[in-house]
Enzyme design. Structure first.
Site, mmCIF file in Angstrom:
data_model
loop_
_atom_site.group_PDB
_atom_site.id
_atom_site.type_symbol
_atom_site.label_atom_id
_atom_site.label_comp_id
_atom_site.label_asym_id
_atom_site.label_seq_id
_atom_site.Cartn_x
_atom_site.Cartn_y
_atom_site.Cartn_z
ATOM 1 N N GLY A 142 -13.544 4.300 53.133
ATOM 2 C CA GLY A 142 -12.393 4.945 52.519
ATOM 3 C C GLY A 142 -11.587 5.730 53.535
ATOM 4 N N SER A 143 -10.885 6.730 53.059
ATOM 5 C CA SER A 143 -9.950 7.471 53.916
ATOM 6 C C SER A 143 -10.624 8.266 55.020
ATOM 7 C CB SER A 143 -9.102 8.411 53.051
ATOM 8 O OG SER A 143 -8.237 7.680 52.219
ATOM 9 N N THR A 144 -11.927 8.471 54.929
ATOM 10 C CA THR A 144 -12.614 9.152 56.034
ATOM 11 C C THR A 144 -12.460 8.370 57.336
ATOM 12 O OG1 THR A 144 -14.672 8.040 55.397
ATOM 13 C CG2 THR A 144 -14.312 10.232 54.523
#
Length: 600
Positions: A310-312
């Site tokens: 994901g956005s991590t």
């Protein structure tokens, strides 16, 4: 010639007699093997099983110890039962159990001892010990089972069980015998050689009824067992206990690491189980029950579950862009939602703002610049070259393969190469528009929670990591842990690029994870929402703290819990506070996490 025959016959008779006398002398005087063979019929060889090594947490708190149990052993050739009903009543087993165990023992060996009844408690042993004299071929051997004063960390500690036939065949050391116990998972399996100790042997004289008549030759041939080596784990008992408290009733993972050493502080796979359930006589029954559950409590999620980051993953993209000179602090893009969906925030944004607000279109455009470098005029070939070059840089962050934690069964993640897309779409038939979802940590990109915690450690350390591991010292000596856990790994990004990243991650809490904010403790973190085609998305958060002197790096995955700023960020923030401050000052947030109503 005829005159010599009597003489020859006398010589032959003399020689035969001499041979017989010599053989008799060797048997009776020089070689006592016959007498020893006879003695063995009245000698019982009893293996003295050692206690396994104890396991402590990093602060000296006991996590695993031993409890004595007893196995009733049988030598099939010597064993007889005249009154079966009486035997079954005395020893508390069913007839079918007796037949099955006896047949298995006889199949193994008619003269070697095998377990007839396993794991008899101290109480039950007291009830049967006076009856052993009535049954030749039976004797008791002492063993031990594992016990857990604080029933936590089942997946990290692992469990032991009886060795099976395949394991016996693979044993090249000849250490194990049928009925022995061996580490089957976790630390118990990885550090089996250290924990198991060294067996001893005792020889006892017994009469024809199996009655113990004392040690053979006063114990001259006995050898003492040597207890296994004690291990000091890297786990923090209190942090592990608190993390499991927060994750009760949920599905997911929490991994916390001390960044400067790679030592794992907490290793949580939810749902979990009480490790005491896999000890003693109820092992088989409890294992069957746990293994049948749809929640899969035996799945070791921190090293086996694979999710999109994901956005991590945008932090990794930012660092590669900075190092390659593709991105700069002032690089600005508009939040163009026609490219990819995004939530509302100020636009345009520079790199700092893109991290703070987790801007999807920013990374869509930045990733295109990383991939399409105009190395080839053919856009398909250019994308292929750019993707493989980018992949090499991502792999240095410990992604795309196994990290090498001291635990068997670790899965690697997946960082796709051009070969994968060639197989899916055909060579020369895909380009950037096919793979753009990688820009925001989705698509074919997969990581394990352990890898995500390691990423958090890299961000904290400004560009390096030590392979995560669960053992801090062996027999009190830190230098005895495998050397690979003391080897620094550089990720190929200059430390200067991490200053902006760390500052932006600290500000990101105010943009996407305000629940994680702790007064007077600066946390640097990044939320993520991993897409899940089978239901609600997974909540993801990585962080480290304190920002300027990191003591803990953490990754949290809560399955089907939606936005990363809720379940995952809240859980991570509470665990960080627990570890650094030793107490929780936000009971309302704790209640929110325990309630688990994250998607409403």
């Amino acid at each position: 010639m005829n005159d010599q025959r009597p003489f020859i016959i006398i010589i032959v008779i003399f020689l035969v007699g001499l041979v017989l006398l010599t053989k008799l002398f060797m048997i009776q005087v020089v070689d006592d093997s016959f007498s020893r063979r006879a003695e063995r019929n009245a000698i019982q060889r009893v293996v003295d099983h050692p206690y396994r090594g104890l396991i402590y947490d990093r602060n000296g708190e006991l996590l695993v110890y031993n409890n004595p149990i007893f196995d009733l052993m049988v030598v099939p050739k010597e064993f007889t039962v005249k009154d079966t009903a009486r035997f079954l009543s005395i020893f508390g087993i069913e007839k079918e159990q007796l037949i099955t165990a006896y047949n298995a023992a006889r199949k193994y060996s008619s003269v070697k001892p095998s377990p007839l009844i396993k794991q008899i408690s101290t109480t039950d042993f007291a009830k049967i010990q006076d009856f052993l004299i009535d049954y030749p071929g039976l004797f008791i051997t002492t063993r031990s089972v594992r016990s857990y004063p604080t029933p936590i960390a089942a997946h990290a500690l692992g469990y032991i069980g009886e060795i099976n036939g395949q394991q016996l065949e693979r044993d090249t050391t000849d250490y194990y015998e049928q009925g022995d116990y061996v580490g089957l998972s976790g630390m118990e399996r990885f550090y089996e050689d250290e924990l198991r100790g060294q067996k001893g042997v005792k020889y006892k004289m017994v009469n024809v009824r199996g009655v113990d008549k004392g040690p053979f030759k006063n114990g001259a041939y006995d050898t003492a067992s040597v207890a296994g080596t004690n291990l000091t784990s890297t786990l923090d008992r209190d942090l592990q206990l608190y993390g499991e408290y927060l994750m009760q009733g949920k599905t997911g993972s929490v991994v916390a690491i001390e960044p400067k050493t790679g030592e794992i502080l907490a290793f949580i796979s939810a749902p979990f189980y009480d490790p005491n359930d896999l000890t003693g006589a109820d092992f088989g029954k409890n294992y069957t029950i746990l293994n049948s559950l749809n929640s899969k409590p035996f799945l070791n999620r921190p090293i086996m579950a694979r999710y999109p980051p994901g956005s991590t993953f945008k932090i990794v993209q930012s660092l590669i862009g900075l190092q390659e000179g593709i991105l700069f602090p002032e690089t600005t893009y508009a939040c163009n939602k026609s490219l990819v969906a995004c939530h509302n925030h100020p636009s345009p944004v520079n790199l700092f703002g893109a991290i703070r607000n987790s801007c999807n279109p920013y990374y869509h455009q930045a990733f295109r610049r990383m991939i399409n470098r105009e190395v080839s005029s053919n856009t398909f070939k250019d994308t292929e070259i750019g993707l493989d070059s980018w992949r090499e840089k991502v792999l240095k962050f410990g992604l795309g393969g196994r990290l090498g934690v001291d635990m068997l069964g670790e899965y690697g993640g997946d960082v796709p190469s051009s070969k994968l897309y060639d197989r899916i779409y055909g060579e020369g038939r895909w380009k950037y528009s096919t793979i753009y979802s990688l820009s925001i940590g989705q698509g074919e990109l997969l990581v394990t929670p352990l890898q995500m915690a390691n990423l958090a450690a890299i961000f904290a350390n400004k560009g390096y990591y030590y392979t995560p591991h669960l053992i801090k010292a062996i027999d009190g000596d830190p230098s005895r842990i495998p050397s690979k856990y003391r080897t620094k790994h550089e990720v190929g990004v200059d430390a200067k690029h991490f200053d902006l990243i760390q500052d932006a991650m600290a500000e990101a809490l105010y943009g996407t994870a305000n629940r994680a904010i702790i007064e007077d403790l600066v946390i640097a973190g990044k939320t993520g929402t991993a897409q899940n085609p089978h239901g609600e998305d997974h909540s993801v958060f990585v962080a480290f703290a304190p920002k300027d002197d990191p003591k803990i790096a953490i990754a949290v995955y809560v399955e089907n819990a939606g936005w990363g700023g809720r379940a995952a960020a809240s859980t991570a923030s509470l665990m960080i506070e627990k570890y650094i401050k030793g107490q929780i000052t936000r009971p309302a947030l704790e209640e929110y996490v325990l309630a688990g109503n994250f998607i409403y």
